[in-house]
Design a protein around this motif. Structure first.
Motif, PDB file in Angstrom:
ATOM      1  N   GLU A  37      33.203  37.503 -34.306  1.00 20.29           N
ATOM      2  CA  GLU A  37      32.303  37.133 -33.209  1.00 20.29           C
ATOM      3  C   GLU A  37      32.053  35.626 -33.189  1.00 20.29           C
ATOM      4  O   GLU A  37      32.057  35.000 -32.123  1.00 20.29           O
ATOM      5  N   GLU A  38      31.855  35.040 -34.350  1.00 23.87           N
ATOM      6  CA  GLU A  38      31.621  33.597 -34.433  1.00 23.87           C
ATOM      7  C   GLU A  38      32.833  32.820 -33.919  1.00 23.87           C
ATOM      8  O   GLU A  38      32.690  31.863 -33.169  1.00 23.87           O
ATOM      9  N   SER A  41      33.177  33.163 -30.155  1.00 24.06           N
ATOM     10  CA  SER A  41      32.161  32.408 -29.413  1.00 24.06           C
ATOM     11  C   SER A  41      32.519  30.941 -29.265  1.00 24.06           C
ATOM     12  O   SER A  41      31.992  30.259 -28.381  1.00 24.06           O
ATOM     13  N   LYS A  42      33.441  30.448 -30.067  1.00 19.66           N
ATOM     14  CA  LYS A  42      33.875  29.049 -29.972  1.00 19.66           C
ATOM     15  C   LYS A  42      34.861  28.823 -28.831  1.00 19.66           C
ATOM     16  O   LYS A  42      35.108  27.691 -28.441  1.00 19.66           O
ATOM     17  N   HIS A  45      34.239  30.555 -22.611  1.00 14.89           N
ATOM     18  CA  HIS A  45      33.652  31.833 -22.208  1.00 14.89           C
ATOM     19  C   HIS A  45      33.501  32.776 -23.405  1.00 14.89           C
ATOM     20  O   HIS A  45      33.465  34.000 -23.252  1.00 14.89           O
ATOM     21  N   GLY A  46      33.388  32.207 -24.579  1.00 13.03           N
ATOM     22  CA  GLY A  46      33.326  32.987 -25.808  1.00 13.03           C
ATOM     23  C   GLY A  46      32.112  33.890 -25.905  1.00 13.03           C
ATOM     24  O   GLY A  46      32.221  35.024 -26.364  1.00 13.03           O
ATOM     25  N   GLU A  47      30.963  33.380 -25.481  1.00 15.53           N
ATOM     26  CA  GLU A  47      29.748  34.206 -25.567  1.00 15.53           C
ATOM     27  C   GLU A  47      29.892  35.464 -24.707  1.00 15.53           C
ATOM     28  O   GLU A  47      29.489  36.550 -25.113  1.00 15.53           O
ATOM     29  N   VAL A  50      32.212  37.872 -26.511  1.00 17.38           N
ATOM     30  CA  VAL A  50      31.525  38.535 -27.624  1.00 17.38           C
ATOM     31  C   VAL A  50      30.654  39.665 -27.091  1.00 17.38           C
ATOM     32  O   VAL A  50      30.665  40.785 -27.632  1.00 17.38           O
ATOM     33  N   LYS A  51      29.913  39.402 -26.002  1.00 17.40           N
ATOM     34  CA  LYS A  51      29.050  40.448 -25.442  1.00 17.40           C
ATOM     35  C   LYS A  51      29.856  41.646 -24.956  1.00 17.40           C
ATOM     36  O   LYS A  51      29.444  42.790 -25.129  1.00 17.40           O
ATOM     37  N   ARG A  54      31.686  43.287 -28.354  1.00 16.11           N
ATOM     38  CA  ARG A  54      30.856  43.700 -29.496  1.00 16.11           C
ATOM     39  C   ARG A  54      30.829  45.226 -29.711  1.00 16.11           C
ATOM     40  O   ARG A  54      30.995  45.686 -30.836  1.00 16.11           O
TER      41      ARG A  54
END
Length: 111
Positions: A37-38, A41-42, A45-47, A50-51, A54
Motif C-alpha cells: 500500500e505504501e 501510494s507513491k 493516483h496512488g491513494e 490503494v483505496k 485494499r
C-alpha cells in the motif's frame, strides 16, 4: 571455504522449499499489505489505487505467496543468497566455519 559452507547450508541444513513451506501465506500477506500500500501510494493516483485495491490485497497477496512457495526454486537461488550473506558478513562465515570444523573434529575423533 565459503563455497563448502554454502554447500553444507544449502544441501544439508536447509532447502529453500523447506524454508518457504513453513511460511503461512495469509500471515505473510498481512505483513506485506502495508508495504504494498505504501509503495502504491507513491505512484500517480496512488491513494485512489490503494483505496480501490485494499479489499482485494489480502487475497491477491496470499495467492502470490502460495504460488511463490510452489515455484520458489525457480525464483530464488538459495546458494547465491547464502554466499552473498557469508561474503557480506565475514564474522558469520568464520564462526560457522569454526563450528563446522569443531563438529567434524568431534566426529572424526569418536569414529
Amino acid at each position: 571455504m565459503a563455497q563448502r559452507l554454502v554447500n553444507i547450508v544449502t544441501e544439508k541444513l536447509l532447502t529453500v522449499e523447506e524454508a518457504f513451506s513453513h511460511i503461512e501465506p495469509t500471515q505473510l500477506a498481512e505483513f506485506l499489505q502495508p508495504i504494498v500500500e505504501e509503495e502504491l501510494s507513491k505512484e500517480p493516483h496512488g491513494e485512489l489505487m490503494v483505496k480501490l485495491l485494499r479489499p482485494f490485497l489480502p487475497l491477491v497477496l496470499s495467492h502470490v505467496v502460495a504460488n511463490l512457495q510452489k515455484e520458489i526454486e525457480d525464483i530464488l537461488d538459495l546458494r547465491s543468497v547464502v554466499l552473498e550473506a557469508f561474503v557480506r558478513d565475514k564474522v558469520v562465515l568464520v564462526e560457522l566455519f569454526q563450528k563446522v570444523k569443531s563438529k567434524m573434529s568431534n566426529l572424526l575423533y569418536f569414529d
